[in-house]
Design a protein around this motif. Sequence first.
Motif, short mmCIF file in Angstrom:
data_model
loop_
_atom_site.label_atom_id
_atom_site.label_comp_id
_atom_site.label_asym_id
_atom_site.label_seq_id
_atom_site.Cartn_x
_atom_site.Cartn_y
_atom_site.Cartn_z
N ALA A 109 38.08 41.50 23.17
CA ALA A 109 38.86 42.26 24.14
C ALA A 109 39.57 41.37 25.15
O ALA A 109 40.33 41.86 25.98
N GLY A 110 39.33 40.08 25.08
CA GLY A 110 39.94 39.18 26.07
C GLY A 110 41.43 39.01 25.89
O GLY A 110 42.15 38.81 26.86
N ALA A 111 41.90 39.08 24.66
CA ALA A 111 43.32 38.85 24.41
C ALA A 111 43.79 39.85 23.36
O ALA A 111 43.89 39.53 22.18
N VAL A 112 44.08 41.05 23.78
CA VAL A 112 44.52 42.11 22.88
C VAL A 112 46.04 42.06 22.78
O VAL A 112 46.73 42.01 23.80
N PRO A 113 46.60 42.07 21.57
CA PRO A 113 48.06 42.07 21.43
C PRO A 113 48.70 43.21 22.19
O PRO A 113 48.27 44.36 22.10
N GLY A 114 49.69 42.90 22.98
CA GLY A 114 50.40 43.92 23.75
C GLY A 114 49.78 44.24 25.09
O GLY A 114 50.38 44.95 25.89
N ALA A 115 48.59 43.74 25.35
CA ALA A 115 47.93 44.03 26.63
C ALA A 115 48.48 43.12 27.72
O ALA A 115 48.66 41.92 27.51
N ASP A 116 48.76 43.69 28.88
CA ASP A 116 49.29 42.91 29.98
C ASP A 116 48.18 42.38 30.89
O ASP A 116 48.46 41.70 31.87
N ASP A 117 46.95 42.70 30.60
CA ASP A 117 45.80 42.21 31.36
C ASP A 117 44.66 41.89 30.40
O ASP A 117 44.57 42.46 29.31
N ASP A 118 43.79 40.98 30.82
CA ASP A 118 42.62 40.61 30.04
C ASP A 118 41.57 41.71 30.21
O ASP A 118 40.98 41.86 31.28
N VAL A 119 41.34 42.48 29.17
CA VAL A 119 40.48 43.66 29.26
C VAL A 119 39.06 43.29 29.64
O VAL A 119 38.47 43.88 30.56
N SER A 120 38.47 42.31 28.95
CA SER A 120 37.08 41.96 29.23
C SER A 120 36.91 41.37 30.62
O SER A 120 35.88 41.55 31.26
N SER A 121 37.93 40.66 31.11
CA SER A 121 37.85 40.12 32.48
C SER A 121 37.87 41.23 33.51
O SER A 121 37.18 41.16 34.54
N LEU A 122 38.65 42.28 33.25
CA LEU A 122 38.67 43.41 34.16
C LEU A 122 37.33 44.13 34.19
O LEU A 122 36.85 44.55 35.24
N VAL A 123 36.71 44.27 33.02
CA VAL A 123 35.38 44.89 32.94
C VAL A 123 34.41 44.12 33.82
O VAL A 123 33.66 44.70 34.62
N ALA A 124 34.41 42.80 33.69
CA ALA A 124 33.49 41.98 34.48
C ALA A 124 33.82 42.04 35.96
O ALA A 124 32.91 42.08 36.81
N LEU A 125 35.10 42.05 36.30
CA LEU A 125 35.50 42.13 37.71
C LEU A 125 35.02 43.43 38.33
O LEU A 125 34.45 43.45 39.44
N TYR A 126 35.23 44.56 37.64
CA TYR A 126 34.81 45.85 38.17
C TYR A 126 33.29 45.95 38.25
O TYR A 126 32.75 46.62 39.14
N ALA A 127 32.58 45.28 37.35
CA ALA A 127 31.12 45.26 37.42
C ALA A 127 30.65 44.55 38.67
O ALA A 127 29.61 44.91 39.25
N PHE A 128 31.38 43.56 39.11
CA PHE A 128 31.00 42.80 40.29
C PHE A 128 31.43 43.44 41.59
O PHE A 128 30.75 43.29 42.61
N ASP A 129 32.56 44.13 41.59
CA ASP A 129 33.14 44.58 42.86
C ASP A 129 33.55 46.05 42.76
O ASP A 129 34.61 46.37 42.22
N ALA A 130 32.72 46.92 43.29
CA ALA A 130 33.01 48.36 43.23
C ALA A 130 34.26 48.71 44.02
O ALA A 130 34.99 49.63 43.64
N TYR A 180 29.00 51.88 35.29
CA TYR A 180 29.54 51.95 33.93
C TYR A 180 29.88 50.56 33.40
O TYR A 180 29.54 50.22 32.26
N TYR A 181 30.53 49.75 34.22
CA TYR A 181 30.94 48.41 33.79
C TYR A 181 29.74 47.47 33.68
O TYR A 181 29.70 46.62 32.79
N ILE A 182 28.77 47.61 34.57
CA ILE A 182 27.54 46.83 34.47
C ILE A 182 26.84 47.16 33.16
O ILE A 182 26.32 46.27 32.47
N ASN A 183 26.84 48.44 32.80
CA ASN A 183 26.23 48.85 31.54
C ASN A 183 26.92 48.18 30.34
O ASN A 183 26.25 47.76 29.40
N LEU A 184 28.24 48.10 30.39
CA LEU A 184 28.97 47.49 29.27
C LEU A 184 28.58 46.03 29.10
O LEU A 184 28.40 45.54 27.97
#
Length: 380
Positions: free
Chosen positions: A320-341, A298-302
């Motif tokens: 999505a990298g810096a969303v107001p109120g977000a405590d984590d970088d959304v786009s970085s998490l997407v890329a991390l999950y794409a790399f490491d199942a 799913y994340y690789i597809n994104l």
Amino acid sequence: MAPSTTTVSAPQLVVGLLLALTTVAAVSTAESAPAVNTSCVTGSAGAAVSIGYGGARASAGAGMSLGAGVYRATCPRAEEIVRAAVQRAVAADPRMAASLLRLHFHDCFVNGCDGSVLLDDKPPFFVGEKTAVPNANSLRGFEVIDAIKAELERECPETVSCSDLLAIAARDSVVVSGGPSWEVEVGRKDSRTASLQGANTNLPAPTSGVTTLVQKFRNVGLSAKDMVALSGAHTIGKARCTSFSARLSGVGVSTGGAVGASKDLTFLQSLQQLCSGSAGSALAHLDLATPATFDNQYYINLLSGDGLLPSDQELASPGAGAVPGADDDVSSLVALYAFDASVFFEDFAESMLRMGRLAPGGGSSDGEVRMNCRVVNSST
């Protein structure tokens, strides 16, 4: 403890993905999973997931306390019964895994995990959540839950709540699809009420932007990281053309940068061909590459611009990298999950536990164990 996700930026990971995408897709979860001790659990695909429960029993909110072994004395075969039934249901209809998982999500996001999504309307006296916009002609699997509940009632009457049944069935749906496992915390009671308004307002829409998604999760006490991890449930299942029509018209679409640009047009054209002439009723796989397997595709597809729902593809958008109120970088998490199942599997399991602890606002003092998941006991 969840692994750190703060060492590499999303752009760096996207560049790396161009060089290693094929390898990432081919590496087995078992090879990348760390060694764990006996407190860990494993998915059917071999992924080891270490879950911290914070003690033998975890507080789920006022008036409700959950534990991992509540039914071992009162209904020892409960999880065995649910597991076998889920396996049969998914074998007959592979899409059912996603449907059962989605039922648990739609239950928990409306007044906590209380089984309210299962209640049938009894007009004009009672209107539940099934006819809410996000649920009507969309949620499915109720008959499977009915069959499991009937078997549980024969085994141990008035013991296993419908809300616990949803939580266990969601876990087993992930496992049977090749995903991680975790020890489900149980002890919930079933509500006697439901909220049509709550279902219409609390549940994220397939057209939601990242800021809206983050806020919807924050509203129930979950984080941006929980949002990204739980969105990974879209690695299985299908969606109707009406759910991703905004992708076809180009409204609110982001390709996720240079990686997405190369394939996005072809992908959208294939969707247009599928949906043309179907009046929006045609179904598309949420993950075209491995549609029935719970993995990190799913994340690789994104990152390739191939997210089906607008709300999915937005997770990989530049904004999505810096969303107001977000405590984590959304786009970085997407890329991390794409790399490491293995990281995705662990974070998904932990987020499922946190979501499962969402308690009804008034606690469980007014709850019951329904004998029939569709109606409160006084109506049976």
